[in-house]
Design a protein around this motif. Sequence first.
Motif, mmCIF file in Angstrom:
data_model
loop_
_atom_site.group_PDB
_atom_site.id
_atom_site.type_symbol
_atom_site.label_atom_id
_atom_site.label_comp_id
_atom_site.label_asym_id
_atom_site.label_seq_id
_atom_site.Cartn_x
_atom_site.Cartn_y
_atom_site.Cartn_z
ATOM 1 N N ILE A 1 0.860 -1.195 0.000
ATOM 2 C CA ILE A 1 0.000 0.000 0.000
ATOM 3 C C ILE A 1 0.892 1.239 0.000
ATOM 4 O O ILE A 1 1.932 1.258 0.666
ATOM 5 C CB ILE A 1 -0.888 0.015 1.267
ATOM 6 N N VAL A 2 0.492 2.261 -0.761
ATOM 7 C CA VAL A 2 1.160 3.572 -0.679
ATOM 8 C C VAL A 2 0.119 4.631 -0.323
ATOM 9 O O VAL A 2 -0.913 4.750 -0.992
ATOM 10 C CB VAL A 2 1.869 3.942 -1.997
ATOM 11 N N LEU A 3 0.397 5.358 0.753
ATOM 12 C CA LEU A 3 -0.458 6.468 1.190
ATOM 13 C C LEU A 3 0.155 7.775 0.715
ATOM 14 O O LEU A 3 1.364 7.995 0.861
ATOM 15 C CB LEU A 3 -0.510 6.533 2.727
ATOM 16 N N PHE A 4 -0.666 8.670 0.186
ATOM 17 C CA PHE A 4 -0.165 9.995 -0.197
ATOM 18 C C PHE A 4 -0.347 10.993 0.948
ATOM 19 O O PHE A 4 -1.446 11.243 1.407
ATOM 20 C CB PHE A 4 -0.901 10.520 -1.433
ATOM 21 N N GLY A 5 0.770 11.542 1.399
ATOM 22 C CA GLY A 5 0.743 12.727 2.256
ATOM 23 C C GLY A 5 1.204 13.895 1.407
ATOM 24 O O GLY A 5 0.817 14.019 0.238
ATOM 25 N N GLY A 6 2.074 14.709 1.946
ATOM 26 C CA GLY A 6 2.597 15.835 1.178
ATOM 27 C C GLY A 6 3.392 16.734 2.109
ATOM 28 O O GLY A 6 3.161 16.742 3.320
ATOM 29 N N LEU A 7 4.328 17.489 1.543
ATOM 30 C CA LEU A 7 5.231 18.275 2.378
ATOM 31 C C LEU A 7 4.627 19.582 2.866
ATOM 32 O O LEU A 7 5.305 20.345 3.551
ATOM 33 C CB LEU A 7 6.561 18.485 1.653
ATOM 34 N N ALA A 8 3.338 19.816 2.567
ATOM 35 C CA ALA A 8 2.653 20.930 3.235
ATOM 36 C C ALA A 8 2.652 20.700 4.743
ATOM 37 O O ALA A 8 2.483 21.636 5.515
ATOM 38 C CB ALA A 8 1.224 21.072 2.713
ATOM 39 N N GLU B 1 5.259 19.936 6.492
ATOM 40 C CA GLU B 1 6.479 20.576 7.001
ATOM 41 C C GLU B 1 6.533 22.047 6.600
ATOM 42 O O GLU B 1 7.088 22.871 7.311
ATOM 43 C CB GLU B 1 7.737 19.911 6.404
ATOM 44 N N ARG B 2 6.018 22.331 5.412
ATOM 45 C CA ARG B 2 6.176 23.664 4.844
ATOM 46 C C ARG B 2 4.810 24.136 4.344
ATOM 47 O O ARG B 2 4.459 23.944 3.185
ATOM 48 C CB ARG B 2 7.204 23.627 3.722
ATOM 49 N N PRO B 3 4.024 24.759 5.231
ATOM 50 C CA PRO B 3 2.674 25.185 4.841
ATOM 51 C C PRO B 3 2.700 26.299 3.796
ATOM 52 O O PRO B 3 3.701 27.009 3.665
ATOM 53 C CB PRO B 3 2.075 25.697 6.150
ATOM 54 N N TYR B 4 1.612 26.423 3.039
ATOM 55 C CA TYR B 4 1.437 27.549 2.119
ATOM 56 C C TYR B 4 0.120 28.223 2.480
ATOM 57 O O TYR B 4 -0.708 27.631 3.201
ATOM 58 C CB TYR B 4 1.464 27.063 0.657
ATOM 59 N N PRO B 5 -0.142 29.443 2.034
ATOM 60 C CA PRO B 5 -1.376 30.127 2.429
ATOM 61 C C PRO B 5 -2.600 29.287 2.076
ATOM 62 O O PRO B 5 -2.762 28.873 0.929
ATOM 63 C CB PRO B 5 -1.339 31.428 1.608
ATOM 64 N N GLY B 6 -3.420 28.976 3.072
ATOM 65 C CA GLY B 6 -4.629 28.178 2.835
ATOM 66 C C GLY B 6 -4.433 26.698 3.059
ATOM 67 O O GLY B 6 -5.374 25.926 2.888
ATOM 68 N N SER B 7 -3.239 26.282 3.477
ATOM 69 C CA SER B 7 -2.984 24.833 3.597
ATOM 70 C C SER B 7 -3.270 24.278 4.994
ATOM 71 O O SER B 7 -2.879 23.140 5.279
ATOM 72 C CB SER B 7 -1.530 24.508 3.225
ATOM 73 N N THR B 8 -3.950 25.036 5.843
ATOM 74 C CA THR B 8 -4.097 24.595 7.238
ATOM 75 C C THR B 8 -4.601 23.156 7.352
ATOM 76 O O THR B 8 -4.001 22.332 8.047
ATOM 77 C CB THR B 8 -5.041 25.550 7.998
ATOM 78 N N THR B 9 -5.695 22.816 6.662
ATOM 79 C CA THR B 9 -6.199 21.446 6.790
ATOM 80 C C THR B 9 -5.321 20.467 6.032
ATOM 81 O O THR B 9 -5.089 19.347 6.490
ATOM 82 C CB THR B 9 -7.657 21.341 6.288
ATOM 83 N N VAL B 10 -4.800 20.882 4.874
ATOM 84 C CA VAL B 10 -3.914 19.998 4.097
ATOM 85 C C VAL B 10 -2.685 19.651 4.940
ATOM 86 O O VAL B 10 -2.273 18.481 5.033
ATOM 87 C CB VAL B 10 -3.503 20.672 2.766
ATOM 88 N N SER B 11 -2.093 20.664 5.582
ATOM 89 C CA SER B 11 -0.924 20.418 6.432
ATOM 90 C C SER B 11 -1.279 19.458 7.570
ATOM 91 O O SER B 11 -0.497 18.566 7.914
ATOM 92 C CB SER B 11 -0.408 21.740 7.012
ATOM 93 N N THR B 12 -2.480 19.644 8.135
ATOM 94 C CA THR B 12 -2.914 18.808 9.255
ATOM 95 C C THR B 12 -3.077 17.355 8.832
ATOM 96 O O THR B 12 -2.558 16.434 9.476
ATOM 97 C CB THR B 12 -4.249 19.352 9.810
ATOM 98 N N VAL B 13 -3.801 17.125 7.735
ATOM 99 C CA VAL B 13 -4.063 15.725 7.349
ATOM 100 C C VAL B 13 -2.796 15.043 6.840
ATOM 101 O O VAL B 13 -2.618 13.825 7.038
ATOM 102 C CB VAL B 13 -5.208 15.584 6.315
ATOM 103 N N ASN B 14 -1.904 15.795 6.206
ATOM 104 C CA ASN B 14 -0.668 15.160 5.744
ATOM 105 C C ASN B 14 0.202 14.744 6.928
ATOM 106 O O ASN B 14 0.912 13.740 6.858
ATOM 107 C CB ASN B 14 0.082 16.073 4.772
ATOM 108 N N GLY B 15 0.125 15.502 8.030
ATOM 109 C CA GLY B 15 0.768 15.059 9.266
ATOM 110 C C GLY B 15 0.112 13.783 9.775
ATOM 111 O O GLY B 15 0.793 12.856 10.227
ATOM 112 N N GLY B 16 -1.218 13.705 9.669
ATOM 113 C CA GLY B 16 -1.940 12.507 10.119
ATOM 114 C C GLY B 16 -1.554 11.260 9.342
ATOM 115 O O GLY B 16 -1.528 10.154 9.888
ATOM 116 N N VAL B 17 -1.213 11.427 8.076
ATOM 117 C CA VAL B 17 -0.810 10.285 7.247
ATOM 118 C C VAL B 17 0.427 9.598 7.843
ATOM 119 O O VAL B 17 0.557 8.378 7.797
ATOM 120 C CB VAL B 17 -0.557 10.734 5.787
ATOM 121 N N ALA B 18 1.318 10.400 8.443
ATOM 122 C CA ALA B 18 2.534 9.812 9.037
ATOM 123 C C ALA B 18 2.160 8.867 10.183
ATOM 124 O O ALA B 18 2.744 7.785 10.329
ATOM 125 C CB ALA B 18 3.463 10.923 9.512
ATOM 126 N N GLY B 19 1.181 9.241 10.999
ATOM 127 C CA GLY B 19 0.737 8.361 12.084
ATOM 128 C C GLY B 19 -0.010 7.156 11.562
ATOM 129 O O GLY B 19 0.166 6.024 12.043
#
Length: 228
Positions: free
Chosen positions: A123-130, A132-150
């Motif tokens: 299985i491969v899960l997609f997260g993203g480097l938002a 580690e490095r947020p961009y304007p408007g990425s609050t939820t994207v940054s949050t869920v990509n952190g969740g992918v690591a767990g």
Amino acid sequence: MSSIVVVGGTSGLGLEIARHYAEKGDRVTLTGRDAGRAAAAAKDVGGDTTGLALDLAAPHDIAAALAGIESVDGLVLAAIERDLNTVADYDIARALRLVTLKLVGYTEVVHALAPRIATDGAIVLFGGLAKERPYPGSTTVSTVNGGVAGLLNTLVVELAPIRVNAIHPGIVGDSPYWRDRDLSHVIARTPCGQLARMTDIVDAVAFLLGNRAVNGVSLNVDGGWLLG
Ligand SMILES: NC(=O)c1ccc[n+]([C@@H]2O[C@H](COP(=O)([O-])OP(=O)(O)OC[C@H]3O[C@@H](n4cnc5c(N)ncnc54)[C@H](OP(=O)(O)O)[C@@H]3O)[C@@H](O)[C@H]2O)c1
């Protein structure tokens, strides 16, 4: 021939991953929210490819949507519905939708398909480097990509011996979401001087799915952006 399922395979990175495996002669199932759009994407990809509709933000309905899949050798979870959220201007409904999609929806797909995933499958899960490095408007994207690591950590343990890895792309310059934007400031901070392309992400996913010793890895594919 292997059986590959790409959730979020109607556009962008998921579509290119589906195309890669279809061209290799594998049996591919790609999904999107709309049956007509998924069928059109499957036709465009060609080979032995089927389109399927499921909404990751409606997780109670996911198992039924996946009932027709007989076996899985490779599962790629690539879907996203970006919400452009900030803490200052917080849209709770959009945030709940994305959190459900990436964290509960991804997990429910794995739960529903787990009995049909080959013991030597991956299985491969997609997260993203938002994350580690947020961009304007990425609050939820940054949050869920952190969740992918767990999520990765628990799936590796719970699904053993099935392998599970995560990929965290930086900004993929030729992907539909980014390709018409000015990314010169990102390129300037990327040590190798160029952004990852969709073909680089497909290559990395193929490595993570195919290498039988790689398990529990979170792979950044970003041209060294985090160090720039
Ligand atoms: N592009 C980048 O630069 C980049 C960078 C870092 C991480 N990523 C990650 O890479 C993955 C792919 O990104 P992308 O840019 O290629 O995405 P994209 O082009 O926006 O495609 C998103 C896919 O997700 C599907 N989808 C959207 N909402 C869904 C829902 N509620 N339920 C089920 N499927 C849904 C879409 O299908 P329909 O529209 O047909 O429903 C489509 O197939 C994402 O997980 C993203 O976080 C991308």
